[in-house]
Write an enzyme that holds these catalytic residues in place. Structure first.
Site, PDB file in Angstrom:
ATOM      1  N   LYS A   1       0.835  -1.198   0.000  1.00 28.71           N
ATOM      2  CA  LYS A   1       0.000   0.000   0.000  1.00 28.71           C
ATOM      3  C   LYS A   1       0.871   1.249   0.000  1.00 28.71           C
ATOM      4  O   LYS A   1       0.642   2.186  -0.750  1.00 28.71           O
ATOM      5  CB  LYS A   1      -0.914  -0.036   1.231  1.00 28.71           C
ATOM      6  CG  LYS A   1      -1.876   1.106   1.325  1.00 28.71           C
ATOM      7  CD  LYS A   1      -2.751   0.961   2.568  1.00 28.71           C
ATOM      8  CE  LYS A   1      -3.458   2.266   2.857  1.00 28.71           C
ATOM      9  NZ  LYS A   1      -4.159   2.250   4.145  1.00 28.71           N
TER      10      LYS A   1
ATOM     11  N   GLU B   1      11.254  -4.467   3.235  1.00 26.51           N
ATOM     12  CA  GLU B   1      11.360  -5.883   2.853  1.00 26.51           C
ATOM     13  C   GLU B   1      10.767  -6.097   1.457  1.00 26.51           C
ATOM     14  O   GLU B   1      11.356  -6.785   0.611  1.00 26.51           O
ATOM     15  CB  GLU B   1      10.601  -6.767   3.856  1.00 26.51           C
ATOM     16  CG  GLU B   1      11.201  -6.792   5.242  1.00 26.51           C
ATOM     17  CD  GLU B   1      10.659  -5.684   6.148  1.00 26.51           C
ATOM     18  OE1 GLU B   1      10.170  -4.651   5.631  1.00 26.51           O
ATOM     19  OE2 GLU B   1      10.723  -5.854   7.380  1.00 26.51           O
TER      20      GLU B   1
ATOM     21  N   GLY C   1      -4.236  -2.003   6.110  1.00 31.27           N
ATOM     22  CA  GLY C   1      -3.486  -3.176   5.643  1.00 31.27           C
ATOM     23  C   GLY C   1      -4.098  -4.488   6.101  1.00 31.27           C
ATOM     24  O   GLY C   1      -4.303  -5.412   5.319  1.00 31.27           O
ATOM     25  N   ARG C   2      -4.412  -4.579   7.396  1.00 29.89           N
ATOM     26  CA  ARG C   2      -4.905  -5.858   7.924  1.00 29.89           C
ATOM     27  C   ARG C   2      -6.368  -6.105   7.577  1.00 29.89           C
ATOM     28  O   ARG C   2      -6.921  -7.143   7.931  1.00 29.89           O
ATOM     29  CB  ARG C   2      -4.662  -5.926   9.430  1.00 29.89           C
ATOM     30  CG  ARG C   2      -5.169  -4.737  10.220  1.00 29.89           C
ATOM     31  CD  ARG C   2      -4.584  -4.728  11.627  1.00 29.89           C
ATOM     32  NE  ARG C   2      -4.982  -3.572  12.419  1.00 29.89           N
ATOM     33  CZ  ARG C   2      -4.346  -2.414  12.432  1.00 29.89           C
ATOM     34  NH1 ARG C   2      -3.300  -2.231  11.654  1.00 29.89           N
ATOM     35  NH2 ARG C   2      -4.753  -1.427  13.212  1.00 29.89           N
TER      36      ARG C   2
ATOM     37  N   GLU D   1      -2.441  -5.974  16.113  1.00 30.77           N
ATOM     38  CA  GLU D   1      -2.175  -4.614  15.606  1.00 30.77           C
ATOM     39  C   GLU D   1      -3.356  -3.704  15.935  1.00 30.77           C
ATOM     40  O   GLU D   1      -3.194  -2.518  16.186  1.00 30.77           O
ATOM     41  CB  GLU D   1      -1.939  -4.627  14.084  1.00 30.77           C
ATOM     42  CG  GLU D   1      -0.504  -4.270  13.720  1.00 30.77           C
ATOM     43  CD  GLU D   1      -0.215  -4.154  12.222  1.00 30.77           C
ATOM     44  OE1 GLU D   1       0.957  -4.295  11.875  1.00 30.77           O
ATOM     45  OE2 GLU D   1      -1.117  -3.913  11.410  1.00 30.77           O
TER      46      GLU D   1
ATOM     47  N   HIS E   1      -0.400 -32.228  20.042  1.00 28.99           N
ATOM     48  CA  HIS E   1       0.744 -33.032  20.478  1.00 28.99           C
ATOM     49  C   HIS E   1       1.922 -32.153  20.883  1.00 28.99           C
ATOM     50  O   HIS E   1       3.057 -32.613  20.923  1.00 28.99           O
ATOM     51  CB  HIS E   1       1.129 -34.009  19.368  1.00 28.99           C
ATOM     52  CG  HIS E   1      -0.021 -34.890  18.993  1.00 28.99           C
ATOM     53  ND1 HIS E   1      -0.402 -35.971  19.747  1.00 28.99           N
ATOM     54  CD2 HIS E   1      -0.927 -34.798  17.989  1.00 28.99           C
ATOM     55  CE1 HIS E   1      -1.473 -36.538  19.215  1.00 28.99           C
ATOM     56  NE2 HIS E   1      -1.810 -35.837  18.145  1.00 28.99           N
TER      57      HIS E   1
ATOM     58  N   LYS F   1       9.357   0.698  12.055  1.00 29.84           N
ATOM     59  CA  LYS F   1       9.799   0.800  10.656  1.00 29.84           C
ATOM     60  C   LYS F   1      10.750   1.977  10.493  1.00 29.84           C
ATOM     61  O   LYS F   1      11.779   1.891   9.837  1.00 29.84           O
ATOM     62  CB  LYS F   1       8.586   1.052   9.731  1.00 29.84           C
ATOM     63  CG  LYS F   1       7.813  -0.174   9.315  1.00 29.84           C
ATOM     64  CD  LYS F   1       6.755   0.254   8.282  1.00 29.84           C
ATOM     65  CE  LYS F   1       5.926  -0.903   7.787  1.00 29.84           C
ATOM     66  NZ  LYS F   1       4.898  -0.527   6.821  1.00 29.84           N
TER      67      LYS F   1
HETATM   68  O1  F6P Z   1       3.756  -3.875   9.589  1.00 29.54           O
HETATM   69  C1  F6P Z   1       2.981  -2.725   9.595  1.00 29.54           C
HETATM   70  C2  F6P Z   1       2.262  -2.536   8.342  1.00 29.54           C
HETATM   71  O2  F6P Z   1       2.039  -1.176   8.256  1.00 29.54           O
HETATM   72  C3  F6P Z   1       0.967  -3.306   8.258  1.00 29.54           C
HETATM   73  O3  F6P Z   1      -0.101  -2.692   8.844  1.00 29.54           O
HETATM   74  C4  F6P Z   1       0.862  -3.484   6.783  1.00 29.54           C
HETATM   75  O4  F6P Z   1      -0.073  -4.455   6.506  1.00 29.54           O
HETATM   76  C5  F6P Z   1       2.271  -3.847   6.430  1.00 29.54           C
HETATM   77  O5  F6P Z   1       3.030  -2.978   7.231  1.00 29.54           O
HETATM   78  C6  F6P Z   1       2.664  -3.736   4.985  1.00 29.54           C
HETATM   79  O6  F6P Z   1       2.586  -2.409   4.555  1.00 29.54           O
HETATM   80  P1  F6P Z   1       2.619  -2.028   3.015  1.00 29.54           P
HETATM   81  O7  F6P Z   1       1.430  -2.660   2.369  1.00 29.54           O
HETATM   82  O8  F6P Z   1       2.560  -0.549   2.985  1.00 29.54           O
HETATM   83  O9  F6P Z   1       3.897  -2.557   2.427  1.00 29.54           O
END
Ligand code: F6P
Length: 574
Positions: free
Chosen positions: A227, A233, A287-288, A373, A404, A536
């Protein structure tokens, strides 16, 4: 707030930024803002809790043969059995009174109407609009249509790479909310998807390399899912993917091998993604909560566009139930209130989610982000430090795995941990001999665990059973405390008819709404995540330290020390 225009959605941020007070007034004019722990309902619950010292769930079941009928019901194809919780009718009355005192109904209405319930970021959290079918904003419908077009063409083998070869593999590059939902949905609803194969890579490095080594660059499409288009990453993975494409023979036009799902179109264009392959996410989609948006594209490719529509329809069923069902028959409301009862009044600081459904292996991880979150907050929406606990730690695994391993602690550990058990009445591949044979084993184990957690096995029962097995009185007395189970440990059981896109959609929307209800009662914002954002940012500012000639000196001594240790011992400047 007006998110719609004649042409679809207007970016809320595009207009004049509303002041904080205006936003708060918009969403909380009707809600009780008194300190939660001082409300009459909270105090009544605290008094009621004291009556639980002597109550035992097994006695409640023995005294009320109707307890299952009383405390279970079906909605949207899901059966919820909440009879094995620490509740009597009075408990629910008090919890429902608390919900009323906190203005729950008004807040549900605000959420579903797209009001700016995310008050710190001054945004709506309007994920329900993404699954509203024909009632969805035009922009949403247009995006779904574009996703369908690409997903269907890919599944029909009509999308080719730069040198004309058919795309056979799709690699989703994303993390957190930009990966957990689609990966869960793809595994749950399309476990054998092979046309094309869909891979999920969340972290750069080894996992990406292990995936790429099995693929041909000429027939691979990458979807950059971010987003913000700024998550380290994901961008590292995207750059590695680009380098791999360009260095592979015949990869041809790199752009033909990329799509993106993002709110930052310009950044995706600058990266080299063709404009027609950029799918929007709007700022009012957290995001979530974004599986239902274009973030779900890899899942749609894996399961097919019709199945994805079913996923949305299942979630919409649950939205309709959430909006219309009275609180005492509202699944999300009940789950939330009972969860809060255990967390706040019995100090149960974690909970487990255990699906006896192999296809739901990724559900606990998905719910970890959704709940932790959203509910990991220590101040109210108005910035006041809270007097009660909020979100608890959530963890879990599929039943056959964890039965288990960690179930011992659930049964006999010193702390009670509430559990949500999830199972299906019928296996996914009904009619297959193996699946039909395995299903009763799954259900028997699932129901046995919740029954045992509820009833326990007393020391006397244990001793008698040891005696009956021929042990001496002394040996029986010695072993009894070890073999006895305390019981009185709460759980819910959610039964799906079968695992399919519709039931999955309803299940995930149920947990979203459960989360919202708890945030409402606690008076916190379920839609921001400032802790993660700080993390971050700090990681970004630490990054240059690893290649700087001078030692790190500007952070705390531990952080500087760790950076400097890595630099002197093992780190090779890149
Ligand atoms: O880890 C925090 C976060 O902001 C989440 O809420 C989100 O889903 C994720 O990073 C990934 O963010 P992006 O879609 O901006 O890469």
């Amino acid at each position: 707030m007006n998110l719609r225009s004649d042409d679809g959605i207007v970016d809320a941020a595009a207009g004049a930024a509303p002041g904080y007070n205006a936003v708060m007034a918009e969403v909380s004019s009707k809600k009780n803002t008194a300190s939660l722990t001082r409300t009459p309902a909270w105090r009544a619950l605290a008094a009621h809790q004291r009556t639980w010292q002597e109550r035992r769930l097994r006695d409640l079941f023995a005294a009320d043969p109707q307890r299952f009928e009383r405390f279970s019901f079906e909605a949207c194809g899901l059966l919820l059995d909440y009879s094995k919780n620490l509740i009597v009718p009075e408990t629910l009355e008090l919890l429902l009174a608390l919900a009323q005192e906190r203005g729950l109904q008004d807040q549900i209405r605000d959420l579903l109407a797209g009001k700016r319930v995310n008050t710190t970021e001054k945004r709506a959290a309007w994920h329900t609009a993404l699954r509203a079918g024909q009632a969805a904003p035009r922009e949403v419908r247009n995006t779904l249509a574009a996703m369908r077009k690409l997903a269907t063409a890919l599944r029909d083998g009509k999308i080719t790479g730069g040198d004309g070869r058919t795309i056979t593999d799709v690699v989703s590059l994303g993390i957190g909310g930009s990966a957990l939902g689609p990966a869960l949905a793809a595994e749950a609803c399309a476990p054998e998807a092979n046309s094309p194969r869909v891979h999920f890579v969340t972290a750069p490095g080894e996992k990406l390399e292990r995936t790429l080594v099995r693929l041909n660059a000429e027939s691979t499409l990458f979807i950059i899912q971010s987003k913000s288009f700024s998550t380290q990453e994901t961008l590292l993975s995207a750059q590695a993917a680009k380098a791999w494409l360009l260095s592979s023979t015949g990869a041809g036009n790199g752009g033909a091998h990329f799509a993106a799902v993002t709110a930052k179109t310009e950044a995706a264009l600058a990266f080299g993604v063709p404009a027609e392959r950029i799918f929007p996410v709007w700022d009012w989609v957290g995001g979530r909560y974004s599986l239902w948006s274009a973030v779900g594209l890899p899942a749609m490719i894996a399961m097919g566009a019709d199945a994805f529509d079913e996923l949305l329809a299942g979630a919409a069923d649950m939205d309709a139930h959430f909006a219309a069902a009275p609180p005492e028959k509202n699944m999300a409301v009940l789950l939330a209130l009972i969860g809060l009862w255990h967390a706040n009044f019995f100090a149960m600081g974690s909970r487990a989610v255990i699906p006896y459904v192999p296809g739901l292996a990724k559900l606990p991880g998905y719910l970890q982000q959704l709940e932790m979150e959203s509910l990991g907050k220590r101040v109210s929406s108005r910035g006041k430090t809270l007097k009660q606990h909020t979100g608890v730690a959530l963890w879990g695994n599929t039943g056959p795995e964890c039965q288990h391993s960690f179930f011992q602690l659930l049964h006999q550990g010193t702390q009670a941990i509430p559990v949500d058990f999830i199972a299906c009445c019928a296996p996914r591949d009904q009619g297959s001999r193996d699946a039909d044979a395995i299903q009763p084993v799954m259900l028997a184990n699932c129901f046995a665990q919740s029954a045992l957690l509820m009833s326990g096995v007393s020391a006397t029962e244990t001793e008698q059973s040891l005696l009956q097995k021929g042990n001496s009185a002394r040996e029986s007395a010695r072993l009894a405390p070890h073999q006895a189970l305390p019981g009185n440990r709460p759980s819910n059981t959610l039964l799906l008819s079968a695992l399919n896109p519709r039931s999955l959609g309803a299940l995930l929307a149920l947990y979203e709404h459960r989360t919202f209800v708890q945030s409402t009662i606690w008076g916190i914002n379920a839609f921001d995540q400032w802790g993660v954002e700080h993390g971050k940012r700090l990681a970004g500012s630490l990054l240059p330290e690893f290649t700087a000639a001078a030692p790190a000196t500007t952070h705390d001594a531990s952080t500087d020390g760790l950076v400097n240790y890595v630099k002197t011992k093992t780190f090779k400047p890149f």
